[in-house]
Design a protein around this motif. Structure first.
Motif, PDB file in Angstrom:
ATOM      1  N   LEU A   7       0.834  -1.210   0.000  1.00 32.59           N
ATOM      2  CA  LEU A   7       0.000   0.000   0.000  1.00 32.59           C
ATOM      3  C   LEU A   7       0.864   1.254   0.000  1.00 32.59           C
ATOM      4  O   LEU A   7       0.591   2.203  -0.743  1.00 32.59           O
ATOM      5  CB  LEU A   7      -0.926   0.020   1.214  1.00 32.59           C
ATOM      6  CG  LEU A   7      -1.933  -1.108   1.348  1.00 32.59           C
ATOM      7  CD1 LEU A   7      -2.790  -0.910   2.589  1.00 32.59           C
ATOM      8  CD2 LEU A   7      -2.788  -1.218   0.123  1.00 32.59           C
ATOM      9  N   ARG A  64      -5.195   0.497   5.578  1.00 33.26           N
ATOM     10  CA  ARG A  64      -6.107  -0.017   4.555  1.00 33.26           C
ATOM     11  C   ARG A  64      -7.205   0.994   4.238  1.00 33.26           C
ATOM     12  O   ARG A  64      -7.455   1.331   3.081  1.00 33.26           O
ATOM     13  CB  ARG A  64      -6.717  -1.338   5.024  1.00 33.26           C
ATOM     14  CG  ARG A  64      -7.709  -1.932   4.045  1.00 33.26           C
ATOM     15  CD  ARG A  64      -8.271  -3.255   4.604  1.00 33.26           C
ATOM     16  NE  ARG A  64      -9.120  -3.906   3.639  1.00 33.26           N
ATOM     17  CZ  ARG A  64     -10.436  -3.763   3.576  1.00 33.26           C
ATOM     18  NH1 ARG A  64     -11.054  -2.984   4.442  1.00 33.26           N
ATOM     19  NH2 ARG A  64     -11.138  -4.399   2.662  1.00 33.26           N
ATOM     20  N   THR A  65      -7.855   1.496   5.265  1.00 37.20           N
ATOM     21  CA  THR A  65      -8.954   2.440   5.081  1.00 37.20           C
ATOM     22  C   THR A  65      -8.462   3.734   4.439  1.00 37.20           C
ATOM     23  O   THR A  65      -9.094   4.263   3.518  1.00 37.20           O
ATOM     24  CB  THR A  65      -9.619   2.746   6.440  1.00 37.20           C
ATOM     25  OG1 THR A  65     -10.072   1.521   7.002  1.00 37.20           O
ATOM     26  CG2 THR A  65     -10.765   3.716   6.294  1.00 37.20           C
ATOM     27  N   LEU A  68      -7.564   3.185   0.768  1.00 36.66           N
ATOM     28  CA  LEU A  68      -8.787   3.114  -0.036  1.00 36.66           C
ATOM     29  C   LEU A  68      -9.360   4.512  -0.286  1.00 36.66           C
ATOM     30  O   LEU A  68      -9.738   4.844  -1.413  1.00 36.66           O
ATOM     31  CB  LEU A  68      -9.834   2.231   0.652  1.00 36.66           C
ATOM     32  CG  LEU A  68      -9.611   0.725   0.577  1.00 36.66           C
ATOM     33  CD1 LEU A  68     -10.548  -0.002   1.547  1.00 36.66           C
ATOM     34  CD2 LEU A  68      -9.807   0.224  -0.845  1.00 36.66           C
ATOM     35  N   GLN A  71      -6.819   6.761  -2.550  1.00 37.55           N
ATOM     36  CA  GLN A  71      -6.776   6.301  -3.937  1.00 37.55           C
ATOM     37  C   GLN A  71      -8.144   6.398  -4.605  1.00 37.55           C
ATOM     38  O   GLN A  71      -8.221   6.641  -5.812  1.00 37.55           O
ATOM     39  CB  GLN A  71      -6.241   4.872  -4.005  1.00 37.55           C
ATOM     40  CG  GLN A  71      -4.768   4.803  -3.651  1.00 37.55           C
ATOM     41  CD  GLN A  71      -4.249   3.396  -3.661  1.00 37.55           C
ATOM     42  OE1 GLN A  71      -3.488   3.043  -4.544  1.00 37.55           O
ATOM     43  NE2 GLN A  71      -4.662   2.590  -2.693  1.00 37.55           N
ATOM     44  N   GLY A  72      -9.205   6.250  -3.838  1.00 37.94           N
ATOM     45  CA  GLY A  72     -10.541   6.439  -4.395  1.00 37.94           C
ATOM     46  C   GLY A  72     -10.736   7.876  -4.851  1.00 37.94           C
ATOM     47  O   GLY A  72     -11.273   8.138  -5.936  1.00 37.94           O
ATOM     48  N   LEU A 111      -6.142   0.196  -5.524  1.00 39.78           N
ATOM     49  CA  LEU A 111      -7.390  -0.017  -4.786  1.00 39.78           C
ATOM     50  C   LEU A 111      -7.639  -1.507  -4.535  1.00 39.78           C
ATOM     51  O   LEU A 111      -8.085  -1.889  -3.447  1.00 39.78           O
ATOM     52  CB  LEU A 111      -8.565   0.605  -5.537  1.00 39.78           C
ATOM     53  CG  LEU A 111      -8.673   2.120  -5.415  1.00 39.78           C
ATOM     54  CD1 LEU A 111      -9.615   2.678  -6.468  1.00 39.78           C
ATOM     55  CD2 LEU A 111      -9.136   2.508  -4.023  1.00 39.78           C
ATOM     56  N   ALA A 114      -5.354  -2.508  -1.763  1.00 36.82           N
ATOM     57  CA  ALA A 114      -5.856  -2.018  -0.481  1.00 36.82           C
ATOM     58  C   ALA A 114      -7.072  -2.834  -0.019  1.00 36.82           C
ATOM     59  O   ALA A 114      -7.199  -3.162   1.156  1.00 36.82           O
ATOM     60  CB  ALA A 114      -6.210  -0.538  -0.585  1.00 36.82           C
ATOM     61  N   TRP A 115      -7.945  -3.151  -0.939  1.00 35.85           N
ATOM     62  CA  TRP A 115      -9.132  -3.929  -0.598  1.00 35.85           C
ATOM     63  C   TRP A 115      -8.762  -5.301  -0.057  1.00 35.85           C
ATOM     64  O   TRP A 115      -9.385  -5.804   0.878  1.00 35.85           O
ATOM     65  CB  TRP A 115     -10.038  -4.063  -1.828  1.00 35.85           C
ATOM     66  CG  TRP A 115     -11.319  -4.756  -1.527  1.00 35.85           C
ATOM     67  CD1 TRP A 115     -11.631  -6.045  -1.783  1.00 35.85           C
ATOM     68  CD2 TRP A 115     -12.451  -4.190  -0.871  1.00 35.85           C
ATOM     69  NE1 TRP A 115     -12.906  -6.323  -1.349  1.00 35.85           N
ATOM     70  CE2 TRP A 115     -13.444  -5.201  -0.783  1.00 35.85           C
ATOM     71  CE3 TRP A 115     -12.742  -2.938  -0.363  1.00 35.85           C
ATOM     72  CZ2 TRP A 115     -14.674  -4.976  -0.205  1.00 35.85           C
ATOM     73  CZ3 TRP A 115     -13.978  -2.729   0.216  1.00 35.85           C
ATOM     74  CH2 TRP A 115     -14.905  -3.737   0.290  1.00 35.85           C
TER      75      TRP A 115
END
Length: 120
Positions: A7, A64-65, A68, A71-72, A111, A114-115
């Protein structure tokens, strides 16, 4: 490579690409590709990704959150940029089109990474 380091690597590469694109659209390394709106958008995305990276380093449990979310945001901004290119509003150089394609692939891969990363 651990999922967290994956990540971090994605975020670092994305920061470099967006910051570099912002500089190019500012005409810093060379002139001829200036575009104020693209420069601003890419700069904002680079800052958001950098903040995401900093938070990931300071709060590993949130990596992680945060990855996400950052990058989102970058993907959404890149899709807007690709749309403006497609309708003829944004920069029209072939390099811009290729670059946006590369960014889209990289952001989707980031993403997905990360997911799939372990939570916490």
């Amino acid at each position: 490579m651990t999922s967290r380091s994956t990540l971090l690597a994605f975020l670092a590469i994305e920061i470099l690409l967006f910051a570099g694109a912002s500089l190019i659209h500012a005409g810093i390394p060379f002139s001829g590709h200036e575009h104020a709106q693209a420069r601003t958008a890419e700069g904002v995305i680079a800052v958001v990704l950098a903040l995401g990276l900093a938070i990931c380093l300071l709060r590993p449990a949130a990596a992680r959150t945060v990855a996400l979310a950052a990058q989102g945001f970058a993907l959404l901004g890149t899709l807007v940029g690709a749309f403006t290119i497609a309708v003829g509003v944004g920069p029209q150089a072939p390099a811009d089109k290729v670059f946006h394609g590369i960014l889209l692939v990289l952001l989707v891969a980031g993403l997905v990474a990360a997911w799939r990363a372990r939570r916490g």
